[in-house]
Design a protein around this motif. Structure first.
Motif, short mmCIF file in Angstrom:
data_model
loop_
_atom_site.label_atom_id
_atom_site.label_comp_id
_atom_site.label_asym_id
_atom_site.label_seq_id
_atom_site.Cartn_x
_atom_site.Cartn_y
_atom_site.Cartn_z
N ALA A 176 0.84 -1.20 0.00
CA ALA A 176 0.00 0.00 0.00
C ALA A 176 0.87 1.25 0.00
O ALA A 176 0.57 2.23 -0.71
N PHE A 177 1.95 1.23 0.78
CA PHE A 177 2.88 2.37 0.81
C PHE A 177 3.52 2.57 -0.56
O PHE A 177 3.63 3.71 -1.03
N ILE A 178 3.96 1.51 -1.19
CA ILE A 178 4.57 1.61 -2.52
C ILE A 178 3.56 2.19 -3.51
O ILE A 178 3.90 3.01 -4.38
N LEU A 182 3.82 5.65 -5.88
CA LEU A 182 3.59 5.72 -7.33
C LEU A 182 2.61 6.84 -7.67
O LEU A 182 2.81 7.59 -8.63
N ILE A 183 1.55 6.97 -6.87
CA ILE A 183 0.57 8.02 -7.14
C ILE A 183 1.18 9.39 -6.87
O ILE A 183 0.96 10.34 -7.65
N ARG A 184 1.97 9.53 -5.81
CA ARG A 184 2.66 10.80 -5.57
C ARG A 184 3.56 11.14 -6.75
O ARG A 184 3.64 12.31 -7.17
N PHE A 185 4.26 10.16 -7.26
CA PHE A 185 5.16 10.38 -8.40
C PHE A 185 4.39 10.85 -9.62
O PHE A 185 4.71 11.88 -10.23
N THR A 205 8.08 9.28 1.89
CA THR A 205 8.72 8.42 2.88
C THR A 205 8.76 9.08 4.25
O THR A 205 8.49 8.43 5.28
N VAL A 206 9.10 10.36 4.31
CA VAL A 206 9.13 11.08 5.59
C VAL A 206 7.75 11.07 6.23
O VAL A 206 7.60 10.76 7.43
N PHE A 207 6.73 11.39 5.45
CA PHE A 207 5.37 11.41 5.99
C PHE A 207 4.94 10.03 6.47
O PHE A 207 4.37 9.88 7.55
N TYR A 208 5.23 9.02 5.65
CA TYR A 208 4.81 7.66 6.00
C TYR A 208 5.48 7.19 7.29
O TYR A 208 4.82 6.69 8.21
#
Length: 246
Positions: A176-178, A182-185, A205-208
């Motif tokens: 789910a994180f990955i 991808l959507i952020r990218f 990554t920082v937010f997660y």
């Protein structure tokens, strides 16, 4: 008259997340990928993009309506909203500023590396535009419509990324994180591949990590992340160019 006895559930299925992506992030992704293909891949004239996607009034209304539709869908799916918390607390402002400054400084360093690599390998046209990356610049002028748009984007997107997309069982958390990365990218490719990667790899990554591992699960609060996102939408994703003014 019978009552609906279906149990509420905290975990979403993959098709739930896919539908939520189309409703909440479909517009930003289409706008971003279109801009990338036209601007960086030279597939056409990108002059019409501002007319098509640049009206913040249209963006505010459409984003708000689609987010409302997503909430209605989750309500009908009997999603347990208690896992998506936004509440005021004494540390909210401090954490918001810390998240912004930490991610912004890392982004500045990252973009400097990309700038150097892009020039060395002659990939600047693909990676993005870095002219004046650290040139001194004043704070942007305040515009109410831009501020409202930043609030709408900041709250809807972080609720989507950290709230809805992470509403999965623990063994599915990494996929789910990955997916959120991808959507952020893809929602930032119009500013160049390097910049979009930075948004995903650094900000995502920082937010997660901070959301997942810093507070206890019962105290997780989305509000600082939404505010940090709003700040970045208003000021940009870097900070060094403002510090050089001092």
């Amino acid at each position: 008259m019978t009552s609906d006895t279906r149990a509420v559930h905290k975990n979403l299925k993959w098709w739930d997340i896919l539908l939520l992506t189309l409703m909440i992030m479909g517009y930003p992704v289409i706008r971003s990928v279109s801009g990338f293909l036209l601007r960086f891949c030279r597939l056409g004239d990108d002059s019409y993009l501002h007319d098509l996607f640049g009206d913040n009034r249209v963006a505010v209304v459409s984003t708000s309506c689609l987010f409302g539709l997503a909430l209605l869908y989750l309500y009908l799916r009997r999603y347990d909203f208690s896992g998506v918390k936004l509440f005021l607390a004494p540390e909210v402002l401090f954490v918001s500023i810390f998240l912004f400054l930490a991610a912004a400084l890392m982004t500045d360093v990252y973009l400097l590396v990309c700038h150097t690599a892009g020039g060395f390998f002659h990939l600047s046209a693909l990676l993005g535009r870095f002219e004046g990356l650290l040139a001194a610049k004043p704070l942007p002028a305040f515009e109410m419509l831009s501020f409202i748009y930043a609030i709408v984007c900041g709250f809807t997107e972080e609720i989507f990324y950290l709230g809805f997309c992470l509403s999965v069982s623990e063994n599915k958390m990494i996929p789910a994180f990955i997916y959120t990365q991808l959507i952020r990218f893809f929602s930032h490719t119009d500013q160049g591949v390097c910049f979009a990667l930075g948004i995903a790899l650094i900000w995502g990554t920082v937010f997660y990590c901070f959301y997942r591992f810093y507070p206890k699960a019962s105290k997780r609060n989305l509000l600082p992340f939404c505010i940090a996102h709003v700040i970045s939408s208003m000021l940009g994703h870097g900070i060094l160019s403002y510090l050089t003014v001092l």
